[in-house]
Design a protein around this motif. Structure first.
Motif, PDB file in Angstrom:
ATOM      1  N   ALA A 107       0.758  -1.241   0.081  1.00 34.57           N
ATOM      2  CA  ALA A 107      -0.008  -0.080   0.087  1.00 34.57           C
ATOM      3  C   ALA A 107       0.862   1.295   0.157  1.00 34.57           C
ATOM      4  N   LEU A 108       2.215   1.278   0.707  1.00 26.42           N
ATOM      5  CA  LEU A 108       2.944   2.597   0.521  1.00 26.42           C
ATOM      6  C   LEU A 108       3.221   2.740  -0.827  1.00 26.42           C
ATOM      7  N   HIS A 109       3.085   1.908  -1.812  1.00 23.91           N
ATOM      8  CA  HIS A 109       3.571   2.264  -3.315  1.00 23.91           C
ATOM      9  C   HIS A 109       2.199   2.132  -4.076  1.00 23.91           C
ATOM     10  N   HIS A 110       1.222   2.250  -3.399  1.00 29.99           N
ATOM     11  CA  HIS A 110      -0.166   2.167  -4.225  1.00 29.99           C
ATOM     12  C   HIS A 110      -0.597   3.469  -4.891  1.00 29.99           C
ATOM     13  N   PRO A 111      -0.940   3.724  -5.903  1.00 30.86           N
ATOM     14  CA  PRO A 111      -1.409   4.730  -6.711  1.00 30.86           C
ATOM     15  C   PRO A 111      -2.547   5.551  -6.090  1.00 30.86           C
ATOM     16  N   ASN A 112      -3.493   5.161  -5.038  1.00 34.31           N
ATOM     17  CA  ASN A 112      -4.350   5.575  -4.532  1.00 34.31           C
ATOM     18  C   ASN A 112      -4.052   6.524  -3.413  1.00 34.31           C
ATOM     19  N   LEU A 113      -5.007   7.601  -3.052  1.00 30.43           N
ATOM     20  CA  LEU A 113      -4.802   8.519  -2.184  1.00 30.43           C
ATOM     21  C   LEU A 113      -4.597   8.127  -0.673  1.00 30.43           C
ATOM     22  N   ALA A 114      -5.405   6.931  -0.565  1.00 23.77           N
ATOM     23  CA  ALA A 114      -5.489   6.355   0.731  1.00 23.77           C
ATOM     24  C   ALA A 114      -5.666   4.911   0.785  1.00 23.77           C
ATOM     25  N   HIS A 115      -5.352   4.244   1.775  1.00 22.33           N
ATOM     26  CA  HIS A 115      -5.629   2.843   2.003  1.00 22.33           C
ATOM     27  C   HIS A 115      -5.690   2.168   3.439  1.00 22.33           C
ATOM     28  N   LEU A 116      -7.193   1.947   3.665  1.00 20.62           N
ATOM     29  CA  LEU A 116      -7.601   1.733   4.934  1.00 20.62           C
ATOM     30  C   LEU A 116      -7.632   0.560   5.416  1.00 20.62           C
ATOM     31  N   ILE A 117      -7.527   0.247   6.550  1.00 15.14           N
ATOM     32  CA  ILE A 117      -7.497  -1.225   7.251  1.00 15.14           C
ATOM     33  C   ILE A 117      -8.980  -1.140   8.000  1.00 15.14           C
ATOM     34  N   MET A 118      -9.906  -2.128   7.399  1.00 18.05           N
ATOM     35  CA  MET A 118     -11.310  -2.275   7.963  1.00 18.05           C
ATOM     36  C   MET A 118     -11.286  -3.342   8.997  1.00 18.05           C
ATOM     37  N   VAL A 119     -12.241  -3.204   9.801  1.00 15.51           N
ATOM     38  CA  VAL A 119     -12.565  -4.127  10.850  1.00 15.51           C
ATOM     39  C   VAL A 119     -14.257  -4.505  10.981  1.00 15.51           C
ATOM     40  N   ASN A 120     -14.666  -5.650  11.521  1.00 15.99           N
ATOM     41  CA  ASN A 120     -16.155  -5.770  11.818  1.00 15.99           C
ATOM     42  C   ASN A 120     -16.561  -4.564  12.693  1.00 15.99           C
ATOM     43  N   ASN A 121     -17.886  -4.234  12.637  1.00 15.66           N
ATOM     44  CA  ASN A 121     -18.401  -3.284  13.305  1.00 15.66           C
ATOM     45  C   ASN A 121     -18.697  -3.675  14.931  1.00 15.66           C
ATOM     46  N   PRO A 122     -18.088  -2.876  15.946  1.00 16.45           N
ATOM     47  CA  PRO A 122     -18.144  -3.379  17.194  1.00 16.45           C
ATOM     48  C   PRO A 122     -19.280  -3.028  17.512  1.00 16.45           C
ATOM     49  N   HIS A 180     -13.676   6.990  -5.780  1.00 13.54           N
ATOM     50  CA  HIS A 180     -12.890   5.799  -6.089  1.00 13.54           C
ATOM     51  C   HIS A 180     -11.471   5.930  -5.872  1.00 13.54           C
ATOM     52  N   LEU A 181     -10.937   6.722  -4.920  1.00 13.89           N
ATOM     53  CA  LEU A 181      -9.553   6.611  -4.979  1.00 13.89           C
ATOM     54  C   LEU A 181      -9.217   6.186  -3.388  1.00 13.89           C
ATOM     55  N   VAL A 182      -9.931   5.069  -2.946  1.00 20.62           N
ATOM     56  CA  VAL A 182      -9.499   4.749  -1.541  1.00 20.62           C
ATOM     57  C   VAL A 182      -9.568   3.219  -1.516  1.00 20.62           C
ATOM     58  N   SER A 183      -8.336   2.715  -1.591  1.00 20.26           N
ATOM     59  CA  SER A 183      -8.302   1.205  -1.488  1.00 20.26           C
ATOM     60  C   SER A 183      -8.485   0.665   0.106  1.00 20.26           C
ATOM     61  N   ALA A 184      -8.677  -0.609   0.146  1.00 13.29           N
ATOM     62  CA  ALA A 184      -8.941  -0.956   1.638  1.00 13.29           C
ATOM     63  C   ALA A 184      -8.519  -2.465   1.814  1.00 13.29           C
ATOM     64  N   GLU A 185      -8.358  -3.023   3.006  1.00 12.74           N
ATOM     65  CA  GLU A 185      -8.333  -4.470   3.171  1.00 12.74           C
ATOM     66  C   GLU A 185      -9.094  -4.828   4.650  1.00 12.74           C
ATOM     67  N   TYR A 186      -9.498  -5.969   4.588  1.00 14.13           N
ATOM     68  CA  TYR A 186     -10.267  -6.531   5.954  1.00 14.13           C
ATOM     69  C   TYR A 186      -9.365  -7.059   6.831  1.00 14.13           C
ATOM     70  N   TYR A 187      -9.505  -6.711   8.153  1.00 16.41           N
ATOM     71  CA  TYR A 187      -8.592  -7.397   8.911  1.00 16.41           C
ATOM     72  C   TYR A 187      -9.501  -7.889  10.069  1.00 16.41           C
ATOM     73  N   ALA A 188      -9.420  -9.229  10.314  1.00 14.46           N
ATOM     74  CA  ALA A 188     -10.431 -10.081  10.949  1.00 14.46           C
ATOM     75  C   ALA A 188      -9.519 -10.380  12.452  1.00 14.46           C
ATOM     76  N   GLY A 189      -8.601 -10.010  12.835  1.00 17.63           N
ATOM     77  CA  GLY A 189      -7.720 -10.099  13.999  1.00 17.63           C
ATOM     78  C   GLY A 189      -8.298  -9.324  15.063  1.00 17.63           C
ATOM     79  N   LYS A 190      -7.645  -9.705  16.156  1.00 14.49           N
ATOM     80  CA  LYS A 190      -7.733  -8.836  17.416  1.00 14.49           C
ATOM     81  C   LYS A 190      -7.766  -7.326  17.376  1.00 14.49           C
ATOM     82  N   TRP A 191      -8.854  -6.440  17.629  1.00 16.49           N
ATOM     83  CA  TRP A 191      -8.756  -5.127  17.461  1.00 16.49           C
ATOM     84  C   TRP A 191      -9.728  -4.487  18.423  1.00 16.49           C
ATOM     85  N   HIS A 192      -9.618  -3.475  19.187  1.00 20.35           N
ATOM     86  CA  HIS A 192     -10.385  -2.691  20.066  1.00 20.35           C
ATOM     87  C   HIS A 192     -10.080  -1.443  20.243  1.00 20.35           C
ATOM     88  N   ASP A 193     -11.166  -0.770  20.264  1.00 24.84           N
ATOM     89  CA  ASP A 193     -11.413   0.821  20.398  1.00 24.84           C
ATOM     90  C   ASP A 193     -11.467   1.095  21.934  1.00 24.84           C
TER      91      ASP A 193
END
Length: 214
Positions: A107-122, A180-193
């Protein structure tokens, strides 16, 4: 997070025997990162005193202090002179996750302006943040996920924000998602806000019970 944060900034709150920000630093170092910029406002001097120059983790830490809190995007803009002209990783200081940051190399070399890590909705944010489909964030769709607080951004994303201007990140992201300038990936591991004392205590209990306590 009050009264806990009356005397200690959120990133220094302890879970599993370490402060939230130390968990991040250790994982960033393990993933091969070497340079870190930390922006801070509330009780920021305590963060600098606790972390120093980062050498104990094999990192080089620089600080971007804010006299008045500038929100996420405003804080990034103020830190840009330290971050440089290339895409960079941003990690919120008030979350816990067991994410392998080395996976962001592409993602550090991705042409999009942003790349976000997404998680399940708490439970506390059941409506989610952005529509996710096949590695892309979209203006509309059937599946909304929650933004984890980890993202890769190109400096150009913040070109319209004035230095010293307080600015939230979400409206900026929505504007480029519409293009349509933001890519993303789904992370299913441990995450806490860690947004309340109760959630902090629950996470601390989970990590301690799992043998994370140092």
């Amino acid at each position: 997070m009050r009264p806990l944060t009356d005397h200690i900034p959120k990133p220094l709150l302890v879970v599993g025997g370490k402060s939230l920000i130390v968990w991040h630093l250790e994982r960033l170092a393990a993933a091969g990162f070497s340079e870190v910029v930390i922006n801070h406002a509330h009780l920021g001097g305590l963060i600098e005193a606790a972390l120093g120059d980062g050498s104990r983790w094999g990192l080089s830490i620089q600080y971007s202090p804010e006299e008045v809190a500038l929100e996420t995007a405003g804080g990034i803009v103020q830190a840009l002179p330290l971050l440089g002209d290339s895409p960079f990783v941003v990690v919120n200081g008030d979350i816990y996750l067991e994410f392998d940051f080395s996976s962001l190399a592409h993602a550090l070399h991705h042409p999009n302006l942003a790349h976000l890590i997404m998680v399940n909705n708490p439970a506390q944010h059941a409506e989610g943040d952005f529509f996710f489909n096949e590695g892309q964030l979209l203006p509309t769709g059937a599946r909304k996920l929650t933004f984890s607080g980890v993202g890769v951004y190109h400096p150009k994303l913040f070109k319209d924000i004035l230095l010293g201007q307080a600015a939230k990140l979400a409206p900026i992201l929505r504007a480029v998602i519409d293009r349509h300038l933001v890519s993303a990936e789904y992370y299913a591991g441990k995450w806490h806000d860690v947004g309340t004392p109760e959630r902090l205590a629950d996470l601390d209990q989970q990590l301690s019970a799992a043998g994370y306590l140092c």
